[in-house]
Design a protein around this motif. Structure first.
Motif, mmCIF file in Angstrom:
data_model
loop_
_atom_site.group_PDB
_atom_site.id
_atom_site.type_symbol
_atom_site.label_atom_id
_atom_site.label_comp_id
_atom_site.label_asym_id
_atom_site.label_seq_id
_atom_site.Cartn_x
_atom_site.Cartn_y
_atom_site.Cartn_z
ATOM 1 N N PHE A 9 0.356 -1.043 -0.164
ATOM 2 C CA PHE A 9 0.519 -0.146 0.446
ATOM 3 C C PHE A 9 1.092 1.433 -0.216
ATOM 4 O O PHE A 9 -0.044 1.538 -0.656
ATOM 5 C CB PHE A 9 -1.167 0.216 1.435
ATOM 6 N N LEU A 10 1.917 0.779 0.023
ATOM 7 C CA LEU A 10 2.936 2.444 0.182
ATOM 8 C C LEU A 10 4.273 2.335 -0.935
ATOM 9 O O LEU A 10 4.515 3.474 -1.682
ATOM 10 C CB LEU A 10 3.953 2.139 0.945
ATOM 11 N N SER A 17 -0.266 -4.484 -10.539
ATOM 12 C CA SER A 17 1.133 -5.182 -11.019
ATOM 13 C C SER A 17 2.489 -6.163 -10.228
ATOM 14 O O SER A 17 3.224 -6.336 -10.635
ATOM 15 C CB SER A 17 1.661 -3.488 -11.643
ATOM 16 N N LEU A 18 2.590 -5.578 -8.603
ATOM 17 C CA LEU A 18 3.038 -5.879 -8.258
ATOM 18 C C LEU A 18 3.617 -7.903 -7.520
ATOM 19 O O LEU A 18 4.061 -8.125 -7.805
ATOM 20 C CB LEU A 18 3.650 -5.048 -6.561
ATOM 21 N N CYS A 197 9.173 -3.444 1.397
ATOM 22 C CA CYS A 197 9.203 -2.398 0.608
ATOM 23 C C CYS A 197 8.032 -1.611 0.909
ATOM 24 O O CYS A 197 7.123 -1.989 1.560
ATOM 25 C CB CYS A 197 8.531 -3.383 -0.668
ATOM 26 N N PRO A 198 8.405 -0.400 -0.394
ATOM 27 C CA PRO A 198 8.884 0.039 -1.037
ATOM 28 C C PRO A 198 10.813 0.433 0.430
ATOM 29 O O PRO A 198 11.526 1.506 -1.457
ATOM 30 C CB PRO A 198 8.257 0.995 -1.136
ATOM 31 N N TYR A 199 10.708 -0.188 -0.113
ATOM 32 C CA TYR A 199 11.820 0.705 1.254
ATOM 33 C C TYR A 199 13.283 -0.690 0.769
ATOM 34 O O TYR A 199 13.408 -1.642 0.428
ATOM 35 C CB TYR A 199 11.805 0.880 2.368
ATOM 36 N N LEU A 200 14.434 -0.655 1.093
ATOM 37 C CA LEU A 200 15.757 -1.248 1.217
ATOM 38 C C LEU A 200 15.470 -2.066 0.003
ATOM 39 O O LEU A 200 16.039 -3.491 0.035
ATOM 40 C CB LEU A 200 15.517 -2.107 2.961
ATOM 41 N N PRO A 204 21.024 -5.428 -6.617
ATOM 42 C CA PRO A 204 20.800 -5.383 -8.283
ATOM 43 C C PRO A 204 20.038 -4.627 -8.735
ATOM 44 O O PRO A 204 19.982 -4.197 -9.595
ATOM 45 C CB PRO A 204 20.777 -7.032 -7.788
ATOM 46 N N TYR A 205 19.006 -4.197 -8.180
ATOM 47 C CA TYR A 205 17.822 -3.078 -8.577
ATOM 48 C C TYR A 205 17.837 -1.512 -7.447
ATOM 49 O O TYR A 205 17.275 -0.963 -8.109
ATOM 50 C CB TYR A 205 16.719 -3.979 -8.542
ATOM 51 N N GLN A 206 18.727 -0.727 -7.187
ATOM 52 C CA GLN A 206 19.414 -0.253 -6.155
ATOM 53 C C GLN A 206 18.884 1.345 -6.262
ATOM 54 O O GLN A 206 18.386 2.015 -6.280
ATOM 55 C CB GLN A 206 20.516 0.037 -5.525
ATOM 56 N N GLU A 207 18.669 1.097 -8.258
ATOM 57 C CA GLU A 207 18.515 2.825 -8.344
ATOM 58 C C GLU A 207 17.041 2.672 -8.497
ATOM 59 O O GLU A 207 16.169 3.278 -9.191
ATOM 60 C CB GLU A 207 18.534 2.958 -9.958
ATOM 61 N N GLN A 208 15.963 2.029 -8.150
ATOM 62 C CA GLN A 208 14.661 1.165 -8.078
ATOM 63 C C GLN A 208 13.777 1.194 -7.126
ATOM 64 O O GLN A 208 14.458 0.927 -5.831
ATOM 65 C CB GLN A 208 14.204 -0.150 -9.695
ATOM 66 N N GLU A 209 12.693 1.252 -6.799
ATOM 67 C CA GLU A 209 11.661 1.430 -5.510
ATOM 68 C C GLU A 209 12.140 -0.355 -5.260
ATOM 69 O O GLU A 209 11.753 -0.933 -6.191
ATOM 70 C CB GLU A 209 10.577 1.622 -5.771
#
Length: 247
Positions: A9-10, A17-18, A197-200, A204-209
């Motif tokens: 929800f954040l 989609s998630l 998610c959406p944190y931490l 490998p994906y650090q530029e993304q949420e």
């Protein structure tokens, strides 16, 4: 894989989609962890549409509450199939409210969990001593320390047959330190995996949420630290998480 701690929800991306991306990545269940009564009901509604979404209910440390809030949580947890009380605990790093305010909420919700025989998801940030003291009367309660980042001494002080420790994408950045030591020291059956998610977001994906689809990066890092196969980590963390949340 099971993501034992997410906040769909954040996230900016839609839950639908998630969930689809997570399924394609091999994530079978997502524990959608509430921070208040409103997000608990949002999670419950989503779980009715997607049975692989596991809803929880609880007041996050520092969120506003009144005495009636705990009556409401108790009633909702009895009336609906919430699988845990959480996320609850103490946060002395941000200190959005006083220690006393946080401790009152934490204790009240530990009592609810004990009365309803539900596990608890514990948030602990800079509050080890008070957390340790407050959970002491609840030794038989199933509990998981989410986003674990405390010392081996703390593990020894709080560990019990009903206590577990969950790790996030933070471990994909760490080469040494408390998290790595904890993963090495803990038996695999005491460990859960989570994205928070959406944190931490894992490295490998650090530029993304962050999102549940990125869970395998955490699996792979635990496997590397413990010199195990990723399949072994997946099988055991899945079994542990299923038993903990009764799913």
């Amino acid at each position: 894989m099971i993501d034992s701690h997410a906040h769909l929800f954040l996230c900016k991306e839609s839950p639908e989609s998630l969930i689809q991306s997570a399924s394609q990545a091999g994530v079978t269940h997502i524990v959608n962890v509430a921070i208040d009564s409103q997000t608990a009901m949002e999670s419950l509604t989503l779980s009715q549409q997607y049975p692989n979404i596991i809803p929880t209910i609880g007041i996050y440390p520092g969120e506003p509450y009144s005495d009636s809030s705990f009556t409401q949580i108790n009633t909702l947890a009895q009336d609906y199939p919430f699988k845990a009380i959480g996320e609850i605990g103490l946060d002395y790093a941000k200190m959005r409210t006083s220690k006393q305010h946080q401790q009152k909420a934490f204790k009240a919700q530990l009592h609810i969990a004990q009365d309803l025989n539900l596990p608890v998801i514990i948030h602990n940030r800079g509050s080890e001593e008070d957390i340790k003291n407050l959970i002491q009367p609840f030794s038989g309660l199933k509990k998981v320390f989410h986003c674990f980042n405390s010392s081996l001494d703390f593990i020894q002080e709080v560990d019990s047959p009903t206590t577990y420790f969950s790790f996030t994408g933070m471990i994909t950045f760490a080469k040494r330190g408390k998290m790595i030591q904890a993963i090495k020291a803990l038996s695999l059956d005491k460990i859960m995996i989570e994205t928070d998610c959406p944190y931490l977001t894992p490295k490998p994906y650090q530029e993304q949420e962050n999102q549940p689809a990125y869970l395998r990066a955490i699996v792979n890092r635990i496997a590397e630290i413990k010199h195990l196969s990723s399949d072994t980590v997946i099988q055991q963390t899945r079994a542990t998480t299923q038993a903990f949340f009764n799913i």
